[in-house]
Scaffold this motif. Structure first.
Motif, PDB file in Angstrom:
ATOM      1  N   PRO A 145       0.818  -1.224   0.000  1.00  0.00           N
ATOM      2  CA  PRO A 145       0.000   0.000   0.000  1.00  0.00           C
ATOM      3  C   PRO A 145       0.850   1.273   0.000  1.00  0.00           C
ATOM      4  O   PRO A 145       0.541   2.232  -0.715  1.00  0.00           O
ATOM      5  N   ARG A 146       1.923   1.289   0.784  1.00  0.00           N
ATOM      6  CA  ARG A 146       2.800   2.461   0.815  1.00  0.00           C
ATOM      7  C   ARG A 146       3.500   2.639  -0.530  1.00  0.00           C
ATOM      8  O   ARG A 146       3.632   3.749  -1.031  1.00  0.00           O
ATOM      9  N   LEU A 147       3.954   1.538  -1.112  1.00  0.00           N
ATOM     10  CA  LEU A 147       4.629   1.610  -2.401  1.00  0.00           C
ATOM     11  C   LEU A 147       3.678   2.129  -3.479  1.00  0.00           C
ATOM     12  O   LEU A 147       4.070   2.964  -4.304  1.00  0.00           O
ATOM     13  N   ARG A 148       2.433   1.665  -3.481  1.00  0.00           N
ATOM     14  CA  ARG A 148       1.453   2.146  -4.462  1.00  0.00           C
ATOM     15  C   ARG A 148       1.235   3.654  -4.315  1.00  0.00           C
ATOM     16  O   ARG A 148       1.167   4.382  -5.303  1.00  0.00           O
ATOM     17  N   TYR A 149       1.134   4.093  -3.069  1.00  0.00           N
ATOM     18  CA  TYR A 149       0.941   5.527  -2.828  1.00  0.00           C
ATOM     19  C   TYR A 149       2.160   6.327  -3.297  1.00  0.00           C
ATOM     20  O   TYR A 149       2.027   7.350  -3.968  1.00  0.00           O
ATOM     21  N   LEU A 150       3.361   5.856  -2.966  1.00  0.00           N
ATOM     22  CA  LEU A 150       4.575   6.553  -3.399  1.00  0.00           C
ATOM     23  C   LEU A 150       4.693   6.567  -4.921  1.00  0.00           C
ATOM     24  O   LEU A 150       5.090   7.579  -5.508  1.00  0.00           O
ATOM     25  N   ALA A 151       4.325   5.462  -5.571  1.00  0.00           N
ATOM     26  CA  ALA A 151       4.380   5.412  -7.038  1.00  0.00           C
ATOM     27  C   ALA A 151       3.418   6.439  -7.641  1.00  0.00           C
ATOM     28  O   ALA A 151       3.754   7.121  -8.616  1.00  0.00           O
ATOM     29  N   ARG A 152       2.234   6.541  -7.057  1.00  0.00           N
ATOM     30  CA  ARG A 152       1.265   7.541  -7.532  1.00  0.00           C
ATOM     31  C   ARG A 152       1.815   8.955  -7.348  1.00  0.00           C
ATOM     32  O   ARG A 152       1.731   9.789  -8.249  1.00  0.00           O
ATOM     33  N   CYS A 153       2.392   9.223  -6.175  1.00  0.00           N
ATOM     34  CA  CYS A 153       2.964  10.554  -5.921  1.00  0.00           C
ATOM     35  C   CYS A 153       4.103  10.851  -6.885  1.00  0.00           C
ATOM     36  O   CYS A 153       4.211  11.972  -7.394  1.00  0.00           O
ATOM     37  N   LEU A 154       4.937   9.869  -7.142  1.00  0.00           N
ATOM     38  CA  LEU A 154       6.057  10.067  -8.061  1.00  0.00           C
ATOM     39  C   LEU A 154       5.540  10.376  -9.469  1.00  0.00           C
ATOM     40  O   LEU A 154       6.027  11.299 -10.127  1.00  0.00           O
ATOM     41  N   LYS A 155       4.549   9.631  -9.904  1.00  0.00           N
ATOM     42  CA  LYS A 155       3.986   9.861 -11.238  1.00  0.00           C
ATOM     43  C   LYS A 155       3.419  11.267 -11.352  1.00  0.00           C
ATOM     44  O   LYS A 155       3.572  11.931 -12.383  1.00  0.00           O
ATOM     45  N   ARG A 156       2.799  11.730 -10.279  1.00  0.00           N
ATOM     46  CA  ARG A 156       2.184  13.064 -10.278  1.00  0.00           C
ATOM     47  C   ARG A 156       3.156  14.165  -9.852  1.00  0.00           C
ATOM     48  O   ARG A 156       2.782  15.332  -9.818  1.00  0.00           O
ATOM     49  N   ARG A 157       4.378  13.749  -9.505  1.00  0.00           N
ATOM     50  CA  ARG A 157       5.415  14.678  -9.033  1.00  0.00           C
ATOM     51  C   ARG A 157       4.944  15.447  -7.803  1.00  0.00           C
ATOM     52  O   ARG A 157       5.150  16.646  -7.677  1.00  0.00           O
ATOM     53  N   GLU A 158       4.301  14.718  -6.885  1.00  0.00           N
ATOM     54  CA  GLU A 158       3.807  15.281  -5.631  1.00  0.00           C
ATOM     55  C   GLU A 158       4.654  14.775  -4.474  1.00  0.00           C
ATOM     56  O   GLU A 158       5.265  13.712  -4.558  1.00  0.00           O
ATOM     57  N   PRO A 160       4.798  13.029  -0.986  1.00  0.00           N
ATOM     58  CA  PRO A 160       3.925  12.165  -0.186  1.00  0.00           C
ATOM     59  C   PRO A 160       3.520  12.851   1.122  1.00  0.00           C
ATOM     60  O   PRO A 160       4.303  13.573   1.726  1.00  0.00           O
ATOM     61  N   ASP A 161       2.309  12.580   1.550  1.00  0.00           N
ATOM     62  CA  ASP A 161       1.760  13.156   2.766  1.00  0.00           C
ATOM     63  C   ASP A 161       1.194  12.025   3.611  1.00  0.00           C
ATOM     64  O   ASP A 161       0.256  11.340   3.188  1.00  0.00           O
ATOM     65  N   GLY A 162       1.763  11.844   4.799  1.00  0.00           N
ATOM     66  CA  GLY A 162       1.338  10.770   5.688  1.00  0.00           C
ATOM     67  C   GLY A 162      -0.136  10.838   6.041  1.00  0.00           C
ATOM     68  O   GLY A 162      -0.807   9.809   6.172  1.00  0.00           O
ATOM     69  N   GLU A 163      -0.676  12.042   6.212  1.00  0.00           N
ATOM     70  CA  GLU A 163      -2.097  12.206   6.544  1.00  0.00           C
ATOM     71  C   GLU A 163      -2.982  11.739   5.401  1.00  0.00           C
ATOM     72  O   GLU A 163      -3.975  11.052   5.606  1.00  0.00           O
ATOM     73  N   VAL A 164      -2.644  12.121   4.179  1.00  0.00           N
ATOM     74  CA  VAL A 164      -3.413  11.688   3.011  1.00  0.00           C
ATOM     75  C   VAL A 164      -3.366  10.170   2.907  1.00  0.00           C
ATOM     76  O   VAL A 164      -4.385   9.518   2.662  1.00  0.00           O
ATOM     77  N   PHE A 165      -2.190   9.618   3.108  1.00  0.00           N
ATOM     78  CA  PHE A 165      -2.032   8.162   3.055  1.00  0.00           C
ATOM     79  C   PHE A 165      -2.928   7.484   4.090  1.00  0.00           C
ATOM     80  O   PHE A 165      -3.663   6.551   3.778  1.00  0.00           O
ATOM     81  N   ARG A 166      -2.885   7.943   5.336  1.00  0.00           N
ATOM     82  CA  ARG A 166      -3.701   7.346   6.404  1.00  0.00           C
ATOM     83  C   ARG A 166      -5.195   7.514   6.136  1.00  0.00           C
ATOM     84  O   ARG A 166      -5.982   6.600   6.371  1.00  0.00           O
ATOM     85  N   LYS A 167      -5.601   8.669   5.629  1.00  0.00           N
ATOM     86  CA  LYS A 167      -7.029   8.918   5.359  1.00  0.00           C
ATOM     87  C   LYS A 167      -7.568   7.977   4.294  1.00  0.00           C
ATOM     88  O   LYS A 167      -8.744   7.673   4.269  1.00  0.00           O
ATOM     89  N   ASN A 168      -6.727   7.560   3.390  1.00  0.00           N
ATOM     90  CA  ASN A 168      -7.150   6.660   2.322  1.00  0.00           C
ATOM     91  C   ASN A 168      -7.012   5.195   2.733  1.00  0.00           C
ATOM     92  O   ASN A 168      -6.881   4.335   1.871  1.00  0.00           O
ATOM     93  N   ASN A 169      -7.015   4.955   4.048  1.00  0.00           N
ATOM     94  CA  ASN A 169      -6.932   3.580   4.561  1.00  0.00           C
ATOM     95  C   ASN A 169      -5.733   2.848   3.970  1.00  0.00           C
ATOM     96  O   ASN A 169      -5.860   1.765   3.412  1.00  0.00           O
ATOM     97  N   CYS A 170      -4.610   3.498   4.041  1.00  0.00           N
ATOM     98  CA  CYS A 170      -3.353   2.961   3.515  1.00  0.00           C
ATOM     99  C   CYS A 170      -3.403   2.748   2.004  1.00  0.00           C
ATOM    100  O   CYS A 170      -2.740   1.878   1.466  1.00  0.00           O
ATOM    101  N   CYS A 171      -4.275   3.543   1.352  1.00  0.00           N
ATOM    102  CA  CYS A 171      -4.296   3.620  -0.109  1.00  0.00           C
ATOM    103  C   CYS A 171      -4.616   2.307  -0.804  1.00  0.00           C
ATOM    104  O   CYS A 171      -4.213   2.089  -1.936  1.00  0.00           O
ATOM    105  N   SER A 172      -5.337   1.434  -0.137  1.00  0.00           N
ATOM    106  CA  SER A 172      -5.662   0.170  -0.778  1.00  0.00           C
ATOM    107  C   SER A 172      -6.478   0.375  -2.056  1.00  0.00           C
ATOM    108  O   SER A 172      -6.477  -0.464  -2.928  1.00  0.00           O
ATOM    109  N   LYS A 173      -7.178   1.526  -2.166  1.00  0.00           N
ATOM    110  CA  LYS A 173      -7.999   1.800  -3.351  1.00  0.00           C
ATOM    111  C   LYS A 173      -7.215   2.521  -4.447  1.00  0.00           C
ATOM    112  O   LYS A 173      -7.690   2.690  -5.542  1.00  0.00           O
ATOM    113  N   ILE A 174      -6.007   2.960  -4.133  1.00  0.00           N
ATOM    114  CA  ILE A 174      -5.225   3.747  -5.093  1.00  0.00           C
ATOM    115  C   ILE A 174      -4.239   2.834  -5.794  1.00  0.00           C
ATOM    116  O   ILE A 174      -3.464   2.156  -5.152  1.00  0.00           O
TER     117      ILE A 174
END
Length: 178
Positions: A145-158, A160-174
């Motif tokens: 889940p963390r890797l998926r979130y980081l990959a998304r952030c990298l693709k978007r050149r954003e 990473p934000d720990g709060e956003v990650f936690r709010k998305n339930n560890c990004c299982s949907k991303i």
């Protein structure tokens, strides 16, 4: 994979975004690099330095050495006793995930003389072996889940934000494609 609010992470993330490069080296890092292949030679490991890539997840895993059924991760140290750190354990988890093989850490204790001369013979009495058990719960529930979130952030050149990650339930949907 830990705290995204540190200077260390910010520098590492800047490298991933191509903003700057890292040429940081310590004597311990240089000695470890100098001895790695010689340690693998001493234990009879011939296949080495394979890189595994999973593009969608932006995952790149470098294997020190391997046999058909195992990854051999070399670690050098100078302390009195070797300890499998959390970072080493996590590294082996990722290597097992990427390779589909078991993993063991091959630890080699360096002496002061080894730091002065990178060509000292390998002393088999200073080698120790640390098999690491695969933990699919950690890989599936924490790492991916963390890797998926980081990959998304990298693709978007954003950043990473720990709060956003936690709010998305560890990004299982991303997924990595966003």
């Amino acid at each position: 994979m830990g705290n995204w609010n540190t200077q260390t992470f910010a520098r590492w993330w800047g490298e991933k975004l191509g903003m700057f490069s890292n040429d940081f080296k310590t004597p311990a890092m240089m000695a470890g690099t100098a001895y790695e292949h010689r340690i693998l030679d001493a234990i009879g490991i011939r296949q080495r330095d394979r890189q595994i890539r999973r593009w969608i997840l932006r995952l790149r895993v470098n294997l020190d050495g391997e046999t058909p059924d195992m990854v051999h991760e070399v670690k050098t140290y100078s302390a009195e006793h070797f300890r499998v750190s959390t970072a080493y354990w996590m590294q082996c988890q990722v290597e097992m995930y990427a390779s589909g093989k078991k993993c063991r850490i091959v630890a080699y204790q360096l002496t002061d003389e080894d730091y002065k001369n990178y060509f000292n013979p390998i002393d088999e009495n200073r080698l120790s072996y640390w098999p690491i058990e695969y933990n699919s719960d950690w890989v599936e529930g924490e790492y991916l889940p963390r890797l998926r979130y980081l990959a998304r952030c990298l693709k978007r050149r954003e950043t990473p934000d720990g709060e956003v990650f936690r709010k998305n339930n560890c990004c299982s949907k991303i997924d990595a494609d966003g």
